[in-house]
Design a protein around this motif. Structure first.
Motif, PDB file in Angstrom:
ATOM      1  N   LEU A 145      27.017 -26.252  28.662  1.00  0.00           N
ATOM      2  CA  LEU A 145      27.645 -26.110  26.939  1.00  0.00           C
ATOM      3  C   LEU A 145      28.875 -26.951  27.215  1.00  0.00           C
ATOM      4  O   LEU A 145      29.402 -26.963  25.788  1.00  0.00           O
ATOM      5  CB  LEU A 145      27.188 -25.737  26.570  1.00  0.00           C
ATOM      6  N   GLY A 146      29.297 -27.314  28.147  1.00  0.00           N
ATOM      7  CA  GLY A 146      30.938 -27.005  28.200  1.00  0.00           C
ATOM      8  C   GLY A 146      31.395 -28.244  28.646  1.00  0.00           C
ATOM      9  O   GLY A 146      32.668 -29.429  28.017  1.00  0.00           O
ATOM     10  N   CYS A 147      30.523 -29.474  28.581  1.00  0.00           N
ATOM     11  CA  CYS A 147      29.952 -31.120  28.110  1.00  0.00           C
ATOM     12  C   CYS A 147      30.636 -31.720  26.803  1.00  0.00           C
ATOM     13  O   CYS A 147      30.073 -31.364  25.804  1.00  0.00           O
ATOM     14  CB  CYS A 147      29.254 -31.692  28.737  1.00  0.00           C
ATOM     15  N   ARG A 148      31.811 -32.627  26.872  1.00  0.00           N
ATOM     16  CA  ARG A 148      31.866 -32.945  25.669  1.00  0.00           C
ATOM     17  C   ARG A 148      31.022 -34.454  26.004  1.00  0.00           C
ATOM     18  O   ARG A 148      31.355 -35.541  26.769  1.00  0.00           O
ATOM     19  CB  ARG A 148      33.734 -33.339  25.964  1.00  0.00           C
ATOM     20  N   LEU A 149      29.746 -34.532  25.155  1.00  0.00           N
ATOM     21  CA  LEU A 149      28.845 -35.635  25.396  1.00  0.00           C
ATOM     22  C   LEU A 149      29.408 -36.389  24.077  1.00  0.00           C
ATOM     23  O   LEU A 149      30.426 -36.320  23.434  1.00  0.00           O
ATOM     24  CB  LEU A 149      27.878 -34.912  24.679  1.00  0.00           C
ATOM     25  N   SER A 195      29.602 -37.031  37.249  1.00  0.00           N
ATOM     26  CA  SER A 195      31.310 -37.339  37.332  1.00  0.00           C
ATOM     27  C   SER A 195      31.095 -38.373  36.381  1.00  0.00           C
ATOM     28  O   SER A 195      32.808 -38.783  36.164  1.00  0.00           O
ATOM     29  CB  SER A 195      30.576 -37.957  39.009  1.00  0.00           C
ATOM     30  N   LYS A 196      30.415 -38.979  35.769  1.00  0.00           N
ATOM     31  CA  LYS A 196      31.080 -40.287  34.953  1.00  0.00           C
ATOM     32  C   LYS A 196      31.012 -40.179  34.181  1.00  0.00           C
ATOM     33  O   LYS A 196      31.737 -40.556  32.777  1.00  0.00           O
ATOM     34  CB  LYS A 196      29.383 -41.017  35.047  1.00  0.00           C
ATOM     35  N   SER A 197      30.479 -38.178  33.053  1.00  0.00           N
ATOM     36  CA  SER A 197      30.393 -38.158  31.952  1.00  0.00           C
ATOM     37  C   SER A 197      32.686 -37.391  32.377  1.00  0.00           C
ATOM     38  O   SER A 197      32.549 -37.141  33.173  1.00  0.00           O
ATOM     39  CB  SER A 197      29.892 -36.701  31.906  1.00  0.00           C
ATOM     40  N   LEU A 248      20.640 -37.290  31.423  1.00  0.00           N
ATOM     41  CA  LEU A 248      21.014 -36.287  31.661  1.00  0.00           C
ATOM     42  C   LEU A 248      19.869 -34.970  31.516  1.00  0.00           C
ATOM     43  O   LEU A 248      20.056 -34.104  32.802  1.00  0.00           O
ATOM     44  CB  LEU A 248      22.399 -36.062  30.786  1.00  0.00           C
ATOM     45  N   ALA A 249      19.526 -34.729  30.245  1.00  0.00           N
ATOM     46  CA  ALA A 249      18.579 -34.425  30.657  1.00  0.00           C
ATOM     47  C   ALA A 249      17.295 -34.290  30.963  1.00  0.00           C
ATOM     48  O   ALA A 249      16.919 -33.191  31.754  1.00  0.00           O
ATOM     49  CB  ALA A 249      18.418 -33.776  28.838  1.00  0.00           C
ATOM     50  N   ARG A 250      16.983 -35.331  31.195  1.00  0.00           N
ATOM     51  CA  ARG A 250      15.784 -35.483  32.165  1.00  0.00           C
ATOM     52  C   ARG A 250      16.538 -35.597  33.899  1.00  0.00           C
ATOM     53  O   ARG A 250      15.405 -34.681  35.066  1.00  0.00           O
ATOM     54  CB  ARG A 250      15.622 -37.570  32.125  1.00  0.00           C
ATOM     55  N   ALA A 251      17.227 -35.966  34.448  1.00  0.00           N
ATOM     56  CA  ALA A 251      18.217 -35.365  35.875  1.00  0.00           C
ATOM     57  C   ALA A 251      18.073 -33.361  35.436  1.00  0.00           C
ATOM     58  O   ALA A 251      17.638 -33.427  36.397  1.00  0.00           O
ATOM     59  CB  ALA A 251      19.210 -36.213  36.167  1.00  0.00           C
TER      60      ALA A 251
END
Length: 690
Positions: free
Chosen positions: A53-57, A499-501, A2-5
């Motif tokens: 920041l709102g992603c639940r990693l 979408s997958k996260s 995700l960071a690289r994209a």
């Protein structure tokens, strides 16, 4: 991942910024149209940076704060690059003039190519040097005054002065200077633009010299030269017609000097000159005192520096003696001479090259434009026609030498007419010249060929512009689309990953907005490219017999994903005669009109498409139920970059209907619109039958 994209997404955005700014000097209008969606993209990207920041990693994924910090640093870098590029653009936008930057102490910090050309110093020689290098010794105090004005925050506008070049010569310049301020508003330096006005100064000196020559010539002339005001009173006169003296003429009108009939004729002629702005020349019979005479009179509108007519300028020559001696024979010769003079003047005033040949191919008349282009010497003119034409080494645009029997003058002498033939010639000057020429025979009333006339236009500059335009089209197509494709690809990758996260809808909508913006910009770029190619005549049409019924229903099926096809009702009858069209370009025409109809009509309304065949052509109509087009907008609706004032929002480059019109006309058809406010619009276009 995700960071690289995300990092790749920002890199793509940066590349596109550089590409767009790099071409803005060549196409400022395209830059303005691209700026709006580009700003939207940047804001969406920054919003995405905050939204991630709102992603639940998942456990082990990148730390959210680290990722947010990286996004913020990248956003700051984009802003810094924009500011640097903006400052750079301010210095180079006057690239033809000398542009320089200086500290408040007069030390040069920047030096553009225009300054190198004007002063002879390179940037390496001038950076870090004081501006006094360019100031002549007698202008040092003048420079101090200018700098003091800048320290007070004022600007210097078009100040005319003198500067000293590297070779020691002086040059007249017009200087404009502005204070440069830092972010806190402090004046930290100056920006100066110097324009070379040497040519203007020389022109002014030449004008003064010309005025002095005119004064000397007028004083010693045998003609009467005069000026009259708008009230037709004489305000200036030299060599007044006897028996009048200067003091008897000034302040008077023709009614004070001539008989009533003569004065009325003179007044009528002069009033026509004042009313039409067109000068006149005529021989007039006038009675002065008890003496009757003939005079050659010229009356021209007298204009001020702004081109406004302020009176009459004229000269009068006494031709009474010549008339008496020459009599009827002289009058006839005069008329013939006047006709010949008018012909010479006409030929000389034609901007295109013109040659007249006799029956043997000898050049009997050639205007100045032809002389300048062909460069024939007197020896060349005396050569036989074939030998003379061979010196031009004429060839077709693809470089094939032209055969002798194909040479236009010879074809015209054989009775042929040649129109719009494009050739490349090589005059003795060595210059390669592109010409578009026409030739035709000169015949007597009974059809006998007396000679031929040939006229040509030098289209070398046009050819060079077309080549530059092709390079520009290539720049648009490649240099802008390459980073845009990368941007769109990375955004799509980011969309799939989000979408997958377990990212929320807001973040997905941001990515989708980026993708939509990229597609919109790609469409705008395509519109600009197509417009340039259509206007240059470089867009190739692959016409073929096409069934409108099959084409329209097939298009509706193909367009289901691109437009709201459920709102479109097709009423294209079977059995229509095929049309001659390029299916790809025809699809562009119909999709442009359908998109507009759907966009500018209520979401629940229907767009009706019909077609009919009549008189060797097919007519297609697309009707919507929208707000309609205001009467004042209708005459301009197909113009380039035109937007109706009633349009709800400005999308695209404003080229859709313009391109549609050009594509229809390229097919040999017509396009028009009928609309009434509150009742919708119907667009019609025709295509020729196959």
């Amino acid at each position: 991942m995700l960071a690289r994209a995300t990092r790749d997404l920002f890199r793509g955005l940066g590349l596109f910024l550089l590409a767009a700014l790099g071409t803005s000097a060549a196409a400022s209008l395209a830059g303005r149209n691209l700026a709006v969606p580009l700003t939207s993209l940047r804001q969406r990207a920054r919003g995405l940076a905050r939204g991630v920041l709102g992603c639940r990693l998942e456990p082990g994924a990148v730390d959210g704060k680290t990722l947010a910090d990286a996004f913020e640093r990248m956003a700051q870098e984009v802003r810094a690059r924009e500011e640097a590029l903006s400052q750079l653009t301010a210095f180079v936008e006057y690239g033809e003039d000398a542009t320089s930057g200086e500290t408040m102490e007069g030390i040069i910090t920047t030096w553009n190519p225009g300054a190198e050309r004007l002063y002879g110093y390179t940037a390496e020689e001038m950076k870090g040097k004081p501006i006094s290098v360019l100031i002549p010794p007698d202008r040092v105090d003048e420079q101090r005054v200018l700098m003091e004005k800048l320290r007070q925050g004022d600007r210097v506008e078009r100040y005319e002065t003198v500067r000293q070049r590297k070779n020691g010569s002086l040059v007249d310049v017009s200087v404009s200077m502005s204070p440069m301020k830092d972010s806190a508003g402090r004046t930290v330096g100056t920006a100066a633009i110097a324009h070379d006005i040497s040519a203007r100064k020389r022109a002014e000196a030449a004008l003064r010299e010309s005025e002095e020559r005119f004064r000397l010539v007028a004083t010693h002339s045998l003609d009467t030269i005069f000026y009259q005001g708008l009230d037709l009173r004489y305000v200036w006169v030299i060599n007044p017609i006897l028996p009048f003296g200067e003091e008897q003429i000034l302040g008077k009108t023709d009614f004070d000097l001539f008989s009533a009939d003569d004065a009325q004729r003179l007044t009528d002629v002069k009033r026509r000159v004042l009313d039409t702005g067109v000068g006149t020349r005529s021989e007039m019979k006038l009675t002065l005192g008890d003496k009757e005479g003939y005079y050659d009179a010229v009356f021209e509108p007298w204009r001020d520096n702004e081109g406004r007519i302020v009176g009459i300028a004229g000269y009068v020559r006494d031709i009474t003696e010549r008339k008496r001696v020459e009599g009827e024979r002289e009058q006839l010769l005069e008329e013939l001479a006047r006709y010949a003079s008018e012909l010479d003047f006409t030929l000389a005033s034609i901007a295109d090259g013109l040659l007249i040949y006799n029956a043997t191919g000898e050049i009997i008349r050639m205007n100045a434009a032809a002389e300048n282009t062909l460069g024939y010497s007197q020896a060349d003119l005396e050569k036989p026609v074939l030998e003379r034409l061979a010196t031009l080494h004429a060839e077709t645009p693809d470089g094939t030498p032209l055969q002798e029997d194909e040479l236009p003058p010879l074809r015209a002498l054989r009775g042929e007419t040649v129109r719009g033939l494009v050739l490349v010639i090589h005059p003795p000057s060595g210059r390669k010249v592109w010409v578009s020429l026409s030739a035709a025979p000169i015949r007597t009333p009974n059809g006998r060929i007396l000679g031929a006339v040939l006229i040509f236009t030098d289209i070398t500059a046009l050819h060079d512009l077309q080549e530059e335009q092709e390079e520009y089209i290539s720049l648009i197509s490649h240099d802008l689309r390459t980073p845009l494709t990368s941007l769109q690809g990375h955004a799509q990758l980011l969309q799939r990953m989000l979408s997958k996260s377990d990212a929320d809808d807001r973040e997905l909508r941001s990515v989708e907005a980026i993708i939509r913006g990229a597609r919109r910009m790609n469409a705008m770029i395509q519109d600009l490219v197509d417009t340039a190619r259509l206007e240059a005549g470089h867009l190739e049409l692959k016409k073929q017999p096409t069934s409108l019924e099959h084409f329209m229903y097939g298009l509706l099926e193909r367009a289901t994903g691109a437009v709201d096809a459920q709102r479109i009702r097709m009423e294209v009858p079977a059995g229509l005669s095929p049309v001659l069209a390029d299916p790809n370009r025809l699809e562009r025409i119909v999709m442009n009109l359908l998109s507009n109809a759907l966009k500018y009509s209520p979401a629940e309304s229907t767009v009706l498409v019909t077609a009919e065949s009549r008189d060797g052509e097919a007519t297609v109509s697309i009707a919507d139920q929208g707000e309609g087009i205001a009467p004042e907008d209708l005459p301009h609706i197909f113009e380039r970059f035109y937007r109706a004032r009633s349009a709800r929002e400005a999308q695209g480059a404003g080229l859709g209907l313009y391109i549609t019109k050009m594509l229809v006309e390229a097919h040999g058809g017509r396009i028009w619109v009928r609309s009434e406010l509150g009742k919708g619009s119907t667009f019609y276009f025709t295509l020729p039958a196959a």
